[in-house]
Design a protein around this motif. Structure first.
Motif, PDB file in Angstrom:
ATOM      1  N   ILE A  46       0.722  -1.326  -0.037  1.00 19.08           N
ATOM      2  CA  ILE A  46      -0.050   0.044  -0.006  1.00 19.08           C
ATOM      3  C   ILE A  46       0.847   1.189   0.078  1.00 19.08           C
ATOM      4  O   ILE A  46       0.451   2.345  -0.367  1.00 19.08           O
ATOM      5  N   TRP A  64      -0.252  -3.672   7.389  1.00 15.29           N
ATOM      6  CA  TRP A  64      -1.456  -3.469   6.474  1.00 15.29           C
ATOM      7  C   TRP A  64      -2.435  -4.756   6.490  1.00 15.29           C
ATOM      8  O   TRP A  64      -3.618  -4.502   6.754  1.00 15.29           O
ATOM      9  N   ALA A 210      -6.661  -2.217  -4.485  1.00 16.29           N
ATOM     10  CA  ALA A 210      -5.089  -2.468  -4.143  1.00 16.29           C
ATOM     11  C   ALA A 210      -4.501  -2.307  -5.422  1.00 16.29           C
ATOM     12  O   ALA A 210      -3.342  -1.856  -5.373  1.00 16.29           O
ATOM     13  N   ARG A 213      -6.772   0.933  -7.308  1.00 18.48           N
ATOM     14  CA  ARG A 213      -6.649   2.148  -6.362  1.00 18.48           C
ATOM     15  C   ARG A 213      -7.757   2.914  -6.549  1.00 18.48           C
ATOM     16  O   ARG A 213      -7.678   4.528  -6.577  1.00 18.48           O
TER      17      ARG A 213
END
Length: 292
Positions: A46, A64, A210, A213
């Motif tokens: 991330i 994360w 992910a 985005r």
């Protein structure tokens, strides 16, 4: 054939599949529960490191995923249990040792366990070989749950040319890696026919949040568009709507409401039923028996 495993056919030319328990949109909730190893490069990130130089241990990116296992997974468990919905977990067998209470909670919730390797890493270049890892992860899950997994989803959906053959040889009935249709299909392997079970790369929190985005809300929007289309097309044949979920993505505080909204949207449709992978595999095998 362009596809070496699944003979090509237009979906419009396929024989219609019947409803399952009176439902024609068969929702498969797949919660990916993974063991990211602290002493290894992270499978996904991330945050990028200063100057773009990766480090191990990668504390922020490990954290994360670790947050999802601690705070995110309970939110998913509650969202599903409060609505009485079944689910499958695409499950790294290493979770049993790394996160014992999480594994127990999913087992106690009655989720189906789908093989997903030992850790969250591709299995094509692993110590001991691919088949050894597949067998070890299936054995470990069987020892823990009392049931040998019938389904498999490769970490990152990455395979070798031999993966389906190895899986079928080790008792797997359905595989979620081949995202080629909204209905199951029969795959060819050296050990006999294997079901290619629909999964979803478009309505999947890993892709949306992910990889691509997008802002929160994109997944619910895609799901609603998909559902409305399926409500029209399911008159011709029952269809599978698989939804990929990850605890560190969909169940963070600013997104868990989106999962709850999606579940409520689905349950409000008269065409929708919720099923596990094995229920779908049995339904498909009965409706369209394996070739040969």
């Amino acid at each position: 054939m362009a596809n070496p495993r699944i003979p090509y056919m237009l979906s419009s030319d396929r024989a219609a599949l019947p409803a399952l328990n009176g439902k024609r949109i068969l929702v498969h909730l797949v919660v990916n529960v993974e063991n990211w190893q602290f002493d290894q490069p992270m499978p996904r990130t991330i945050i990028t490191p200063p100057h773009g130089r990766e480090t191990v241990p990668d504390v922020p990116n490990f954290s994360w995923a670790d947050y999802g296992m601690r705070a995110g997974l309970p939110r998913i468990l509650k969202a599903l249990s409060s609505r009485g919905l079944p689910a499958s977990t695409s499950f790294n067998a290493g979770v049993i040792d790394a996160y014992p209470p999480a594994a127990i909670a999913m087992r106690d919730a009655g989720w189906e366990f789908i093989g997903h390797g030992m850790h969250q890493k591709a299995i094509n270049h692993v110590e001991g070989g691919e088949e050894a890892v597949i067998r070890a992860s299936l054995d470990k899950i069987a020892d823990f749950t009392g049931r040998r997994p019938r389904g498999w989803l490769s970490p990152g959906l990455r395979e070798t040319v031999d993966t389906p053959d190895i899986l079928k040889r080790n008792g797997i009935d359905y595989l979620c890696d081949w995202v080629v249709d909204d209905r199951p299909s029969w795959m060819t392997t050296t050990a006999g026919p294997l079901i290619a079970m629909p999964y979803n790369l478009e309505v999947n929190d890993s892709i949306i949040y992910a990889v691509e985005r997008h802002a929160t809300g994109e997944m619910a929007k895609r799901l609603e568009f998909t559902l409305r289309r399926f409500e029209r097309e399911c008159r011709d044949s029952a269809m599978v709507l698989a939804i990929g979920l990850h605890p560190h993505l969909i169940s963070v505080p600013h997104r868990i409401h989106e999962l709850e909204h999606m579940l409520d949207l689905l349950t409000a449709s008269i065409d929708v039923g919720f099923f596990t992978g094995s229920q779908l595999a049995d339904w498909y095998a009965a409706a369209e028996p394996a070739p040969g």
